[in-house]
Design an enzyme around this catalytic site. Structure first.
Site: not given
Ligand SMILES: NC(=O)c1ccc[n+]([C@@H]2O[C@H](COP(=O)([O-])OP(=O)(O)OC[C@H]3O[C@@H](n4cnc5c(N)ncnc54)[C@H](O)[C@@H]3O)[C@@H](O)[C@H]2O)c1
Ligand SMILES: [Zn+2]
Length: 351
Positions: A112, A239, A228, A176, A218, A255, A134, A243, A232, A236
């Site tokens: 965990r 993006h 998020e 980025e 960031k 990407h 993330k 995406h 946040r 994006n």
């Protein structure tokens, strides 16, 4: 060397411009077991770690997206179990974003949640994937569908790793960095204008400055909004279409390349709405081109891309939301764009 602090469910440091092995050795004193996860394609010389006063386990995972799979995770869990990993042991992920995502997810799920350290080796990994907590893997139904928020203990960025990275991956990472400049730190844009993908590595002070500034952007956003929600979303920028283009290209495009096109698209939207001036719109094209990034996409793809926009995981409910600039350094969310506006913006980035 610069240090950026991140406050999330735990506080941690991103150390930029360090020597990865000596900094790591300092940070893993008093551990009994350490698992180092690398990819089959890229692993640094691990000799400096051999003298550590702990059990060192090396786990190799398949390279890139292939490594971010449930079968890799099953293997990692088996290896950790066989090596007797306990709550006080540590995982270290050394590699591109795919490796650190997967190593972080193994750490998030083992018992965990155990501690982990990220040592990103690609530019995209340094300024994006390793910061923010993330972690995750892909599923047969899409990228990053299985994951968890689990911040690392620390992030160690050794800029020397970039010497072996391809020019294409330096450029993709710069997309980025430039994004961070547009959404929050105009100085990034100024420094980026002095360099190119080819000259960046020989200009260590600009490189350190750019990586530090991008990490700060960031870190500030995720510290304010770890899980998020709205703040946040600024990250994006570019993006939503990005995406869709990645998916359309069956992930053959990097990407960062897809995000570059996506940024020009939202800049066109912002310009049409009067939120940015012509100079700012042109700066998108000039800077991205300077880093050999694409700024246009096939006209005929729009029919397939438009429906994909609504499927973006950042879409909420049935509305497609776009992050646009309201001048450099300030963002705005738009969720009332008409199809005519989207069609017109795409037409202007069509090739
Ligand atoms: N967790 C997050 O917040 C977050 C954010 C952005 C991206 N990501 C994830 O990161 C991944 C993309 O990261 P990436 O662009 O680093 O791709 P990647 O991890 O697939 O690495 C790209 C290639 O570069 C190689 N490589 C890495 N470092 C190298 C070096 N120093 N020298 C030579 N080769 C090197 C890798 O082995 C790989 O072949 C995606 O899976 C994406 O989903 C995660
Ligand atoms: Zn991105």
């Amino acid at each position: 060397m610069n240090t950026v602090k991140v406050s999330a469910e735990r506080d941690y440091e991103v150390v930029i411009g360090c020597d990865w092995s000596s900094t790591l050795i300092e940070r893993i004193k008093n551990r009994t077991r350490v698992a180092v996860i690398v990819s089959t394609n890229f692993s640094p010389d691990l000799t400096p770690l051999k003298n550590l006063d702990c059990e060192l386990h090396l786990f190799e995972v398949p390279d890139g997206e292939e490594g971010k799979s449930s079968s890799t995770l099953l293997n990692l869990w088996s290896w950790l179990g066989a090596a007797g990993f306990t709550r006080s042991d540590l995982i270290v992920g050394i590699g591109g974003g795919a490796v650190t995502d997967c190593a972080g997810f193994a750490a998030a799920t083992w018992l965990r949640g155990i501690d982990w350290i990220a040592v990103p080796t690609s530019l995209a990994g340094m300024v994006d994937a390793s910061v923010g907590g993330k972690t995750g893997i892909n599923s047969d139904y899409g990228k990053n569908l299985v994951g968890s928020f689990h911040s690392p203990d620390s992030v160690l960025i050794d800029l020397n790793f970039l010497n072996s990275l391809s020019l294409r991956d330096i450029s993709a990472g710069m997309a980025e960095v430039i994004k961070c400049g547009f959404i929050a730190d105009p100085e990034i844009l100024r420094v980026s204008q002095k360099c190119t993908a080819e000259t960046l590595l020989s200009d260590q002070s600009s490189l350190l400055d750019l990586v530090t500034r991008a990490v700060r952007v960031k870190a500030a956003v995720v510290s304010a909004d770890f899980k998020e929600s709205f703040a946040r979303e600024a990250l994006n920028y570019g993006h939503t279409l990005g995406h869709a283009i990645e998916k359309y290209s069956k992930y053959q495009m990097r990407h960062g390349e897809a995000v570059a096109i996506g940024m020009v698209f939202v800049a066109e939207i912002a310009f049409a709405r009067g939120a940015i001036d012509l100079q700012t719109l042109q700066l998108h094209r000039d800077l991205l081109t300077r880093y050999q990034l694409p700024i246009a996409f096939e006209r005929s793809a729009w029919q397939k891309l438009a429906p994909l926009l609504a499927l973006d995981k950042k879409a909420r409910g049935n509305t497609i939301r776009f992050v646009v600039l309201e001048g450099i350094g300030s963002t705005l969310r738009l969720d009332d764009l008409t199809s005519a506006e989207l069609d017109a913006a795409y037409e202007r980035i069509s090739s």
